[in-house]
Design a protein around this motif. Structure first.
Motif, PDB file in Angstrom:
ATOM      1  N   SER A  79       0.860  -1.188   0.000  1.00 29.73           N
ATOM      2  CA  SER A  79       0.000   0.000   0.000  1.00 29.73           C
ATOM      3  C   SER A  79       0.894   1.234   0.000  1.00 29.73           C
ATOM      4  O   SER A  79       2.107   1.123  -0.208  1.00 29.73           O
TER       5      SER A  79
ATOM      6  N   SER B 193     -13.255  -3.535   4.511  1.00 29.83           N
ATOM      7  CA  SER B 193     -14.251  -3.107   3.513  1.00 29.83           C
ATOM      8  C   SER B 193     -15.515  -2.588   4.183  1.00 29.83           C
ATOM      9  O   SER B 193     -16.223  -1.748   3.611  1.00 29.83           O
TER      10      SER B 193
ATOM     11  N   PHE C 130      -9.947   3.066   3.898  1.00 32.93           N
ATOM     12  CA  PHE C 130      -8.629   3.672   3.816  1.00 32.93           C
ATOM     13  C   PHE C 130      -7.657   3.150   4.859  1.00 32.93           C
ATOM     14  O   PHE C 130      -7.828   3.359   6.046  1.00 32.93           O
TER      15      PHE C 130
HETATM   16  C1  LIG Z   1      -5.119  -4.131   3.017  1.00 28.16           C
HETATM   17  C2  LIG Z   1      -6.564  -3.982   2.875  1.00 28.16           C
HETATM   18  C3  LIG Z   1      -7.161  -2.710   2.938  1.00 28.16           C
HETATM   19  C4  LIG Z   1      -6.410  -1.463   3.255  1.00 28.16           C
HETATM   20  O1  LIG Z   1      -5.353  -1.121   2.440  1.00 28.16           O
HETATM   21  P1  LIG Z   1      -5.396   0.057   1.381  1.00 28.16           P
HETATM   22  O2  LIG Z   1      -4.032   0.118   0.854  1.00 28.16           O
HETATM   23  O3  LIG Z   1      -5.797   1.317   2.099  1.00 28.16           O
HETATM   24  O4  LIG Z   1      -6.383  -0.344   0.367  1.00 28.16           O
HETATM   25  C5  LIG Z   1      -8.517  -2.632   2.725  1.00 28.16           C
HETATM   26  N1  LIG Z   1      -9.276  -3.724   2.498  1.00 28.16           N
HETATM   27  C6  LIG Z   1      -8.735  -4.961   2.449  1.00 28.16           C
HETATM   28  C7  LIG Z   1      -9.624  -6.135   2.207  1.00 28.16           C
HETATM   29  C8  LIG Z   1      -7.371  -5.123   2.636  1.00 28.16           C
HETATM   30  O5  LIG Z   1      -6.849  -6.335   2.568  1.00 28.16           O
END
Ligand SMILES: *Cc1c(COP(=O)(O)O)cnc(C)c1O
Length: 453
Positions: free
Chosen positions: A230, A386, A264
């Protein structure tokens, strides 16, 4: 279920990623060297990352960057992913709003993370790298990179945040099934890990600490590169396949989103779903709202400051211009492990500073309540991460009901929660707590940052 799916064909998998930096009138500030505080170039990152992703990190000129054919080949296993008009959810909320979600949970590892794991493993292999290291929070990124590394014949060592290592043992099993080696972080195998264990023997780990350990191992092992799931610009770039597909699918549905929402952590899935739509805002052709949904317990966009900060706890990474709670910030042990990160990526931070997006912080119990409404209405059990996006979508739909409006809302379902059922059990037992951080704690961490902005 009355919900309607919009399905693309294999040939509709994007041939290029969208690089929003090329279109931003005001570019993100540069990464800085921790030693000299001077701006870095792509070459400076070569010891750490593969060359190609290092170049992508600094590319401010090409709006589209070609996706290599072997990467598209592996994308074919699960892409294009469905876009769903969530009529079940609309009905459950009694709303006139049209709610759509992009379903990234259909990937073999259950989340969007594979979209960047595949190209990162591919480029490393192309350059003759034999070993990768990485960190993982809830285990989603580790699982994705394990699959991709195995596919391209690379060895992988994963530092997994200790709290998740214990809360989510099946994610460790998944990584081991693909052949990765998994270590609970902090560990005694690195200097960074030993220092933290010495000072805080019961420390349950954080993404920041795990990153320090993975970076240290990569820097001290020949032919070994580090991969991050990320935050970095190249990761956000790779994730734009989500929004590029969604754009076509919204066209099939004959609609355009008024509101686009992503949960986020460091910003990758949020960037993925929003940037392809945001480019039309930048061009003056649309006026959508973009909402980043973050946990109340880790509110970098809503309560952090824009400052140069390290991406990790030990301070090994470049200084990143980011909204941050301070790299020493220790997030509470909430179940959305993937959102327990102290900072936001440089691009999203710049866009936030420029007023291009909004952020919303949401208490843990509200996200689980939203997850239940969604699961019962749409049949999919969402990842706790999510569920923050779902909760934000529900807030917006309810607000529209009060205001008598009917916006088109699109959110990203970044992953499913089938390996997170222990968290659901705790919610059912009434054992989940909300963590709001005292302002003093935020101020104390931020006070330790160098004032470079
Ligand atoms: C890692 C993850 C996130 C958060 O990471 P972002 O880089 O902010 O998208 C969100 N949802 C899921 C299912 C994840 O595995």
């Amino acid at each position: 279920m009355e919900s309607k799916k919009f399905i693309l064909q294999e040939q509709d998998i994007p041939k290029a990623w969208y690089n929003i930096m090329a279109d931003m009138p005001v570019k993100p500030r540069p990464l800085l060297s921790p030693a000299t505080k001077k701006p870095l170039s792509a070459e400076d990152l070569f010891p750490l990352f593969s060359k190609e992703v290092s170049r992508q990190e600094f590319n401010m000129t090409d709006p589209f960057i070609e996706i290599p054919e072997p990467v598209r080949d592996l994308y074919r296993i699960y892409r294009p992913t469905p876009l769903v008009r969530a009529r079940g959810l609309e009905k459950a909320l009694g709303t006139r709003a049209h709610i759509y979600f992009k379903n990234e949970s259909v990937s073999p590892v259950g989340s969007h993370k594979l979209n960047s794991a595949i190209p990162q493993a591919f480029y490393a292999k192309e350059e003759g790298v034999t070993n990768l290291t990485t960190e993982t929070g809830a285990g989603q990124w580790g699982a994705a990179l394990s699959m991709a590394a195995n596919h391209f014949g690379l060895n992988l060592a994963v530092y997994m945040v200790k709290v998740s290592y214990n809360q989510k043992p099946y994610r460790r099993s998944i990584m081991e099934t693909y052949g990765a080696e998994v270590v609970a972080s902090p560990s005694m195998s690195t200097k960074a890990g030993r220092a933290i264990i010495t000072n805080h023997p019961n420390y349950q780990g954080s993404l920041g600490t795990a990153i320090s350990e993975a970076v240290e191992l990569a820097m001290s092992t020949p032919n070994c590169k580090y991969a991050l799931g990320s935050v970095m610009n190249h990761v956000c770039l790779h994730q734009t396949v989500i929004g590029l597909e969604a754009e076509k699918q919204m066209e099939m549905a004959g609609e355009y989103p008024d509101i686009v929402i992503g949960c986020f952590g460091g910003g990758s899935n949020f960037s993925g779903i929003t940037f392809p739509f945001m480019r039309h805002n930048i061009a003056g052709k649309a006026n959508s709202r973009f909402i980043a949904a973050e946990p109340q317990s880790c509110p970098k966009l809503t309560r952090g400051v824009m400052q140069y900060d390290f991406g990790d706890e030990a301070g090994y990474t470049p200084l990143i211009p980011m909204y941050t709670l301070g790299h020493n910030f220790t997030p509470a042990n909430i179940h959305a492990g993937g959102l327990r990160y102290h900072g936001a990526g440089a691009i999203v931070s710049a866009l936030s500073e420029q007023g291009m997006l909004e952020a919303m912080d949401i208490p843990q119990n509200e996200t689980f309540a939203a997850a239940h409404i969604f699961a019962r209405a749409e049949g999919i059990i969402p990842a706790p991460e999510s569920s923050h996006a779902i909760a934000a979508a529900i807030r917006e739909a309810r607000r529209a009901n009060e205001e008598g409006t009917a916006p088109v809302i699109l959110f990203n379902l970044s992953g499913h929660g089938l390996i997170d059922m222990a968290a659901y059990d705790q919610y059912h037992a009434g054992d989940l707590v909300d963590y709001a951080i005292p302002q003093q704690e935020i101020d104390d961490n931020i006070a330790q940052l160098p004032k470079l902005i």
